[in-house]
Scaffold this motif. Structure first.
Motif, PDB file in Angstrom:
ATOM      1  N   LYS A 158       5.099 -17.422 -48.833  1.00  0.00           N
ATOM      2  CA  LYS A 158       6.479 -16.936 -48.912  1.00  0.00           C
ATOM      3  C   LYS A 158       7.338 -17.517 -47.790  1.00  0.00           C
ATOM      4  O   LYS A 158       8.485 -17.894 -48.011  1.00  0.00           O
ATOM      5  N   TYR A 159       6.778 -17.595 -46.568  1.00  0.00           N
ATOM      6  CA  TYR A 159       7.537 -18.084 -45.424  1.00  0.00           C
ATOM      7  C   TYR A 159       7.324 -19.573 -45.148  1.00  0.00           C
ATOM      8  O   TYR A 159       7.737 -20.074 -44.106  1.00  0.00           O
ATOM      9  N   SER A 160       6.702 -20.268 -46.084  1.00  0.00           N
ATOM     10  CA  SER A 160       6.513 -21.711 -45.917  1.00  0.00           C
ATOM     11  C   SER A 160       7.854 -22.426 -46.042  1.00  0.00           C
ATOM     12  O   SER A 160       8.797 -21.924 -46.667  1.00  0.00           O
ATOM     13  N   PHE A 161       7.931 -23.610 -45.455  1.00  0.00           N
ATOM     14  CA  PHE A 161       9.180 -24.376 -45.520  1.00  0.00           C
ATOM     15  C   PHE A 161       9.532 -24.710 -46.965  1.00  0.00           C
ATOM     16  O   PHE A 161      10.692 -24.613 -47.369  1.00  0.00           O
TER      17      PHE A 161
ATOM     18  N   TRP B 254      10.985 -21.692 -48.576  1.00  0.00           N
ATOM     19  CA  TRP B 254      12.277 -21.389 -47.963  1.00  0.00           C
ATOM     20  C   TRP B 254      13.367 -22.304 -48.504  1.00  0.00           C
ATOM     21  O   TRP B 254      14.454 -21.844 -48.869  1.00  0.00           O
ATOM     22  N   ILE B 255      13.093 -23.604 -48.589  1.00  0.00           N
ATOM     23  CA  ILE B 255      14.119 -24.553 -49.054  1.00  0.00           C
ATOM     24  C   ILE B 255      14.425 -24.318 -50.533  1.00  0.00           C
ATOM     25  O   ILE B 255      15.585 -24.360 -50.950  1.00  0.00           O
ATOM     26  N   HIS B 256      13.387 -24.008 -51.322  1.00  0.00           N
ATOM     27  CA  HIS B 256      13.622 -23.689 -52.739  1.00  0.00           C
ATOM     28  C   HIS B 256      14.480 -22.435 -52.872  1.00  0.00           C
ATOM     29  O   HIS B 256      15.390 -22.383 -53.715  1.00  0.00           O
ATOM     30  N   TYR B 257      14.186 -21.440 -52.054  1.00  0.00           N
ATOM     31  CA  TYR B 257      14.955 -20.190 -52.085  1.00  0.00           C
ATOM     32  C   TYR B 257      16.396 -20.434 -51.639  1.00  0.00           C
ATOM     33  O   TYR B 257      17.349 -19.983 -52.290  1.00  0.00           O
ATOM     34  N   ALA B 258      16.579 -21.150 -50.541  1.00  0.00           N
ATOM     35  CA  ALA B 258      17.923 -21.402 -50.003  1.00  0.00           C
ATOM     36  C   ALA B 258      18.786 -22.191 -50.991  1.00  0.00           C
ATOM     37  O   ALA B 258      19.988 -21.952 -51.100  1.00  0.00           O
ATOM     38  N   LEU B 259      18.153 -23.116 -51.728  1.00  0.00           N
ATOM     39  CA  LEU B 259      18.895 -23.953 -52.680  1.00  0.00           C
ATOM     40  C   LEU B 259      18.830 -23.420 -54.110  1.00  0.00           C
ATOM     41  O   LEU B 259      19.335 -24.070 -55.029  1.00  0.00           O
TER      42      LEU B 259
ATOM     43  N   LEU C 102      16.262 -23.203 -56.192  1.00  0.00           N
ATOM     44  CA  LEU C 102      15.510 -24.138 -57.028  1.00  0.00           C
ATOM     45  C   LEU C 102      14.181 -23.497 -57.417  1.00  0.00           C
ATOM     46  O   LEU C 102      13.190 -23.636 -56.707  1.00  0.00           O
ATOM     47  N   PRO C 103      14.136 -22.766 -58.530  1.00  0.00           N
ATOM     48  CA  PRO C 103      12.880 -22.120 -58.935  1.00  0.00           C
ATOM     49  C   PRO C 103      11.767 -23.145 -59.120  1.00  0.00           C
ATOM     50  O   PRO C 103      12.064 -24.306 -59.401  1.00  0.00           O
ATOM     51  N   PRO C 104      10.526 -22.750 -58.970  1.00  0.00           N
ATOM     52  CA  PRO C 104      10.078 -21.398 -58.627  1.00  0.00           C
ATOM     53  C   PRO C 104      10.082 -21.183 -57.115  1.00  0.00           C
ATOM     54  O   PRO C 104       9.853 -22.108 -56.347  1.00  0.00           O
TER      55      PRO C 104
END
Length: 178
Positions: A153-156, A159-164, A166-168
């Motif tokens: 969950k806290y991997s880079f 994080w980048i997918h979440y911030a942008l 971009l699923p999943p």
């Protein structure tokens, strides 16, 4: 050829910009860590020449800029990572992600960490909240491995997918603070 097993060097590592609050905390932590058998390696970066601060045995002043790769090499070799926020910083710093990625204990003054799912009191000591008299006991406690789902969950990458968006990805919401 006979190999000699040497005990791992136990140290605590901090690299950050010079700030009087950080300096004061490092001056408190230095003797406590030393007493607990931990060698502090505290580097304070400053563009200014701070002669009045020089010669302090608790930290080293540096004007050298460390690359992220150089910093990560130091993090990997440390037993404990120090994270000291300043008032303008909110949320998690890279030190939190590095600590779970490399299974390192963390000492921080960021009280909000206790509301995140990655928090474990055997892994994270909160300066200003936890009793300094328990720091040595904290150091002696074994590191508690963080669940792989939390590490992911806290991997880079997550994080980048979440911030942008971009699923999943696994959402990383900020916790609700009291």
């Amino acid at each position: 050829l006979l190999q000699v097993n040497r005990p791992a060097k136990k140290d605590a590592y901090f690299l950050g910009a010079f700030n009087r609050d950080r300096k004061a905390i490092l001056e408190v932590l230095h003797p406590l860590l030393t007493k607990a058998g931990i060698q502090p390696r505290f580097l304070l970066y400053s563009r200014k020449n701070r002669k009045a601060e020089g010669g302090n045995p608790c930290f080293t002043l540096t004007q050298e800029i460390y690359t992220y790769e150089q910093n990560i090499a130091q993090v990997k070799n440390a037993e404990i990572i120090i994270d000291l926020t300043v008032d303008c910083h909110k949320g998690l710093s890279l030190r939190f992600f590095e600590s779970i990625c490399f299974s390192k204990k963390l000492i921080t003054n960021n009280d909000s960490i206790r509301y995140y799912d990655l928090y474990h009191p055997d892994n994270i000591f909160i300066y200003g909240k936890d009793d300094l008299n328990t720091l040595e006991a904290f150091i002696q406690q074994p590191y508690q491995q963080v669940q792989s789902a939390i590490i992911q969950k806290y991997s880079f990458a997550n994080w980048i997918h979440y911030a942008l968006d971009l699923p999943p990805y696994t959402p990383i919401p900020a916790p609700e603070l009291p």
